[in-house]
Design a protein around this motif. Structure first.
Motif, PDB file in Angstrom:
ATOM      1  N   GLU A 123       0.697  -1.095   0.113  1.00  0.00           N
ATOM      2  CA  GLU A 123       0.016   0.090  -0.007  1.00  0.00           C
ATOM      3  C   GLU A 123       0.823   1.103  -0.178  1.00  0.00           C
ATOM      4  O   GLU A 123       0.302   2.258  -0.299  1.00  0.00           O
ATOM      5  CB  GLU A 123      -1.002   0.105   1.384  1.00  0.00           C
ATOM      6  CG  GLU A 123      -1.962  -1.305   1.014  1.00  0.00           C
ATOM      7  CD  GLU A 123      -2.878  -1.090   2.402  1.00  0.00           C
ATOM      8  OE1 GLU A 123      -2.698  -0.056   3.157  1.00  0.00           O
ATOM      9  OE2 GLU A 123      -3.822  -2.045   2.510  1.00  0.00           O
ATOM     10  N   SER A 124       2.208   1.235   0.353  1.00  0.00           N
ATOM     11  CA  SER A 124       3.124   2.268   0.414  1.00  0.00           C
ATOM     12  C   SER A 124       3.556   2.700  -1.005  1.00  0.00           C
ATOM     13  O   SER A 124       3.768   1.825  -1.955  1.00  0.00           O
ATOM     14  CB  SER A 124       4.152   2.065   1.210  1.00  0.00           C
ATOM     15  OG  SER A 124       3.834   1.504   2.786  1.00  0.00           O
ATOM     16  N   ASN A 125       3.305   4.083  -1.250  1.00  0.00           N
ATOM     17  CA  ASN A 125       3.938   4.409  -2.711  1.00  0.00           C
ATOM     18  C   ASN A 125       5.519   4.168  -2.857  1.00  0.00           C
ATOM     19  O   ASN A 125       6.393   4.567  -1.692  1.00  0.00           O
ATOM     20  CB  ASN A 125       3.709   5.976  -2.789  1.00  0.00           C
ATOM     21  CG  ASN A 125       2.204   6.325  -2.973  1.00  0.00           C
ATOM     22  OD1 ASN A 125       1.543   5.552  -2.864  1.00  0.00           O
ATOM     23  ND2 ASN A 125       2.208   7.726  -3.226  1.00  0.00           N
ATOM     24  N   PRO A 126       5.763   3.389  -3.876  1.00  0.00           N
ATOM     25  CA  PRO A 126       7.202   3.200  -4.266  1.00  0.00           C
ATOM     26  C   PRO A 126       7.990   4.288  -4.648  1.00  0.00           C
ATOM     27  O   PRO A 126       7.321   5.624  -4.844  1.00  0.00           O
ATOM     28  CB  PRO A 126       7.236   2.148  -5.365  1.00  0.00           C
ATOM     29  CG  PRO A 126       5.814   2.650  -6.288  1.00  0.00           C
ATOM     30  CD  PRO A 126       4.842   3.259  -5.028  1.00  0.00           C
ATOM     31  N   ASP A 127       9.296   4.398  -4.838  1.00  0.00           N
ATOM     32  CA  ASP A 127       9.971   5.414  -5.313  1.00  0.00           C
ATOM     33  C   ASP A 127       9.444   5.712  -6.870  1.00  0.00           C
ATOM     34  O   ASP A 127       8.828   4.629  -7.338  1.00  0.00           O
ATOM     35  CB  ASP A 127      11.557   5.123  -5.265  1.00  0.00           C
ATOM     36  CG  ASP A 127      11.911   3.935  -6.048  1.00  0.00           C
ATOM     37  OD1 ASP A 127      11.852   3.818  -7.277  1.00  0.00           O
ATOM     38  OD2 ASP A 127      12.382   2.861  -5.522  1.00  0.00           O
ATOM     39  N   ARG A 128       9.784   6.716  -7.391  1.00  0.00           N
ATOM     40  CA  ARG A 128       9.367   7.178  -8.718  1.00  0.00           C
ATOM     41  C   ARG A 128       9.706   6.255  -9.751  1.00  0.00           C
ATOM     42  O   ARG A 128       9.185   5.981 -10.617  1.00  0.00           O
ATOM     43  CB  ARG A 128       9.975   8.547  -9.126  1.00  0.00           C
ATOM     44  CG  ARG A 128      11.472   8.754  -9.277  1.00  0.00           C
ATOM     45  CD  ARG A 128      11.663  10.133  -9.815  1.00  0.00           C
ATOM     46  NE  ARG A 128      11.338  11.325  -9.029  1.00  0.00           N
ATOM     47  CZ  ARG A 128      10.162  12.151  -9.114  1.00  0.00           C
ATOM     48  NH1 ARG A 128       9.931  12.074 -10.191  1.00  0.00           N
ATOM     49  NH2 ARG A 128      10.197  13.274  -8.286  1.00  0.00           N
ATOM     50  N   ASP A 129      10.978   5.454  -9.739  1.00  0.00           N
ATOM     51  CA  ASP A 129      11.276   4.525 -10.698  1.00  0.00           C
ATOM     52  C   ASP A 129      10.467   3.327 -10.727  1.00  0.00           C
ATOM     53  O   ASP A 129      10.691   2.818 -11.755  1.00  0.00           O
ATOM     54  CB  ASP A 129      12.711   4.159 -10.498  1.00  0.00           C
ATOM     55  CG  ASP A 129      13.820   5.232 -10.650  1.00  0.00           C
ATOM     56  OD1 ASP A 129      13.440   6.222 -11.512  1.00  0.00           O
ATOM     57  OD2 ASP A 129      15.071   5.249 -10.260  1.00  0.00           O
ATOM     58  N   ASP A 212      10.766  -1.882 -12.396  1.00  0.00           N
ATOM     59  CA  ASP A 212      10.820  -0.430 -12.708  1.00  0.00           C
ATOM     60  C   ASP A 212      10.167   0.202 -13.978  1.00  0.00           C
ATOM     61  O   ASP A 212       9.930  -0.744 -14.750  1.00  0.00           O
ATOM     62  CB  ASP A 212      12.484  -0.048 -12.636  1.00  0.00           C
ATOM     63  CG  ASP A 212      13.278  -0.597 -13.735  1.00  0.00           C
ATOM     64  OD1 ASP A 212      12.938  -0.032 -14.922  1.00  0.00           O
ATOM     65  OD2 ASP A 212      14.229  -1.284 -13.415  1.00  0.00           O
ATOM     66  N   ASN A 213      10.042   1.340 -13.982  1.00  0.00           N
ATOM     67  CA  ASN A 213       9.231   1.947 -15.172  1.00  0.00           C
ATOM     68  C   ASN A 213       9.813   1.427 -16.544  1.00  0.00           C
ATOM     69  O   ASN A 213       9.015   1.159 -17.386  1.00  0.00           O
ATOM     70  CB  ASN A 213       9.276   3.269 -14.921  1.00  0.00           C
ATOM     71  CG  ASN A 213       8.662   4.002 -13.764  1.00  0.00           C
ATOM     72  OD1 ASN A 213       8.015   3.081 -12.847  1.00  0.00           O
ATOM     73  ND2 ASN A 213       8.979   5.200 -13.275  1.00  0.00           N
ATOM     74  N   ARG A 214      10.966   1.537 -16.798  1.00  0.00           N
ATOM     75  CA  ARG A 214      11.650   1.224 -17.995  1.00  0.00           C
ATOM     76  C   ARG A 214      11.512  -0.423 -18.350  1.00  0.00           C
ATOM     77  O   ARG A 214      10.918  -0.480 -19.284  1.00  0.00           O
ATOM     78  CB  ARG A 214      13.175   1.680 -18.058  1.00  0.00           C
ATOM     79  CG  ARG A 214      13.362   2.992 -18.150  1.00  0.00           C
ATOM     80  CD  ARG A 214      14.697   3.187 -18.404  1.00  0.00           C
ATOM     81  NE  ARG A 214      15.057   4.932 -18.328  1.00  0.00           N
ATOM     82  CZ  ARG A 214      14.523   5.535 -19.305  1.00  0.00           C
ATOM     83  NH1 ARG A 214      14.154   4.946 -20.642  1.00  0.00           N
ATOM     84  NH2 ARG A 214      14.692   6.902 -19.669  1.00  0.00           N
ATOM     85  N   LEU A 215      11.745  -1.255 -17.382  1.00  0.00           N
ATOM     86  CA  LEU A 215      11.666  -2.563 -17.567  1.00  0.00           C
ATOM     87  C   LEU A 215       9.949  -2.908 -17.895  1.00  0.00           C
ATOM     88  O   LEU A 215       9.724  -3.751 -18.696  1.00  0.00           O
ATOM     89  CB  LEU A 215      11.649  -3.201 -16.224  1.00  0.00           C
ATOM     90  CG  LEU A 215      11.780  -4.824 -16.424  1.00  0.00           C
ATOM     91  CD1 LEU A 215      12.425  -5.523 -17.672  1.00  0.00           C
ATOM     92  CD2 LEU A 215      12.330  -5.571 -15.214  1.00  0.00           C
ATOM     93  N   LEU A 277       7.510   7.500 -17.839  1.00  0.00           N
ATOM     94  CA  LEU A 277       8.810   6.970 -17.125  1.00  0.00           C
ATOM     95  C   LEU A 277       9.220   8.043 -16.090  1.00  0.00           C
ATOM     96  O   LEU A 277       9.911   7.527 -15.209  1.00  0.00           O
ATOM     97  CB  LEU A 277      10.013   7.237 -18.106  1.00  0.00           C
ATOM     98  CG  LEU A 277       9.895   5.964 -19.064  1.00  0.00           C
ATOM     99  CD1 LEU A 277      10.774   6.117 -20.261  1.00  0.00           C
ATOM    100  CD2 LEU A 277      10.020   4.479 -18.383  1.00  0.00           C
ATOM    101  N   LYS A 278       8.309   9.199 -15.983  1.00  0.00           N
ATOM    102  CA  LYS A 278       8.820  10.072 -15.043  1.00  0.00           C
ATOM    103  C   LYS A 278       8.717   9.767 -13.690  1.00  0.00           C
ATOM    104  O   LYS A 278       9.146  10.402 -12.649  1.00  0.00           O
ATOM    105  CB  LYS A 278       8.044  11.440 -15.621  1.00  0.00           C
ATOM    106  CG  LYS A 278       6.680  11.608 -15.007  1.00  0.00           C
ATOM    107  CD  LYS A 278       6.090  12.993 -15.446  1.00  0.00           C
ATOM    108  CE  LYS A 278       4.783  13.070 -15.112  1.00  0.00           C
ATOM    109  NZ  LYS A 278       3.969  14.246 -15.330  1.00  0.00           N
ATOM    110  N   GLY A 279       7.727   8.764 -13.499  1.00  0.00           N
ATOM    111  CA  GLY A 279       7.588   8.305 -11.983  1.00  0.00           C
ATOM    112  C   GLY A 279       6.409   9.205 -11.296  1.00  0.00           C
ATOM    113  O   GLY A 279       5.416   9.429 -11.815  1.00  0.00           O
ATOM    114  N   LYS A 280       6.633   9.494 -10.142  1.00  0.00           N
ATOM    115  CA  LYS A 280       5.481   9.859  -9.332  1.00  0.00           C
ATOM    116  C   LYS A 280       5.005  11.203  -9.805  1.00  0.00           C
ATOM    117  O   LYS A 280       5.584  11.912 -10.586  1.00  0.00           O
ATOM    118  CB  LYS A 280       5.988  10.192  -7.851  1.00  0.00           C
ATOM    119  CG  LYS A 280       6.335   8.945  -7.053  1.00  0.00           C
ATOM    120  CD  LYS A 280       6.566   8.996  -5.732  1.00  0.00           C
ATOM    121  CE  LYS A 280       6.832   7.944  -4.706  1.00  0.00           C
ATOM    122  NZ  LYS A 280       7.165   8.028  -3.507  1.00  0.00           N
TER     123      LYS A 280
END
Length: 301
Positions: A123-129, A212-215, A277-280
């Motif tokens: 439930e916790s927001n991950p890092d932007r990646d 991660d976003n790119r993968l 890809l920019k994340g949060k």
């Protein structure tokens, strides 16, 4: 009734998952076995999981990677259970009655053939990646039972489900599709075309490996490639017609806007990828829908 727990392993440490499952099986004296099949993982993960050879009923190592569909079908060769419980290797058990919940439902509903238990992420927001994959899971995958029952076949996933062995012997995964993407929905639609009901219960597995976003975008591309190959087959095209992306694809083609959409997509693609890809921030998943549709239209030019 015997349960075979089937875990395809690929480049992941499954020691905790196996340990938690074994604790429940031993504590409650369930008639269950655990089978692992390693789909040619890297040597470092083979060494990490090597200790499990003496803790599970069977641990099979493949000398070449065969992909997501074939490896699931392969469990039939080794299974002794009346039901096969499939779990992804990156899952975590969060309920000490996880296997018991499935057994209870089967005992109370002896006619059940296939049961999907669901999935959750932290439930916790991950890092932007890692935000894109997490947001997609939260908004599109981690659905309560009430929502899943509205579309029981489209809500099915392969990360955590149990199926009667006799059913699986008749309806297995389409082995033509080895890569990531839509093999779960194709399997669900095969079940539907054979009038086999998918039951849904609240018995989720926690997904602890959010890409991660790119993968994740690379996996999206891979999934669209698989879907485009399905749509090239007339019979499979018909089976997948209920999928949201396929509906949009068919509408664009039907009204004659395919070429115009592709031209526009090629112009917008870099901007859309940058947003994803920019994340949060306020990432709207409609950008991801647009991205998938553009890729699919390009693949079928």
């Amino acid at each position: 009734m015997k349960i075979t727990i089937c875990i395809p392993v690929y480049n992941f440490d499954v020691r905790e998952l196996v340990s938690d499952l074994k604790k429940e099986i031993i504590a409650k004296d369930f008639n269950a076995e655990i089978i692992l099949i390693d789909d040619q993982s890297k040597e470092e993960f083979k060494q990490i999981n090597e200790v499990l050879q003496k803790q599970v009923d069977q641990f099979i190592y493949l000398d070449k990677n065969i992909g997501r569909s074939k490896i699931r079908n392969l469990f039939l060769t080794y299974s002794k259970g009346d039901y096969l419980l499939f779990l992804d290797c990156d899952g975590k058990v969060t309920d000490n009655n996880f296997v018991g919940n499935y057994i209870q439902f089967i005992n109370e509903n002896p006619g059940t053939k296939v049961i999907y238990g669901g999935r959750v992420v932290s439930e916790s927001n991950p890092d932007r990646d890692h935000y894109l994959r997490w947001k997609f899971a939260v908004e599109r995958e981690n659905l309560p039972v009430s929502s899943r029952l509205e579309n029981p076949y489209l809500s099915f996933q392969t990360n955590n489900f149990i199926i009667g062995k006799e059913v699986f012997q008749k309806i297995s995964f389409n082995s033509e599709f080895q890569k990531y993407g839509y093999e779960d929905l194709l399997f669900a639609m095969d079940l539907k075309s054979n009038n086999i009901k998918i039951d849904h219960i609240h018995n989720p597995i926690l997904n602890i490996d959010v890409e991660d976003n790119r993968l994740y975008l690379e996996k999206v591309k891979e999934s669209v490639d698989s879907l485009s190959k399905m749509l090239a087959d007339e019979e499979l095209n018909s089976k997948m017609s209920e999928v949201k992306l396929v509906k949009a694809f068919n509408m664009i083609c039907r009204i004659g806007l395919k070429r115009a959409f592709i031209v526009l997509f090629k112009i917008n693609k870099p901007m859309v990828e940058k947003k994803l890809l920019k994340g949060k921030g306020k990432i709207n998943l409609r950008y991801l829908d647009y991205y998938k549709l553009g890729l699919l239209l390009q693949k079928t030019e």
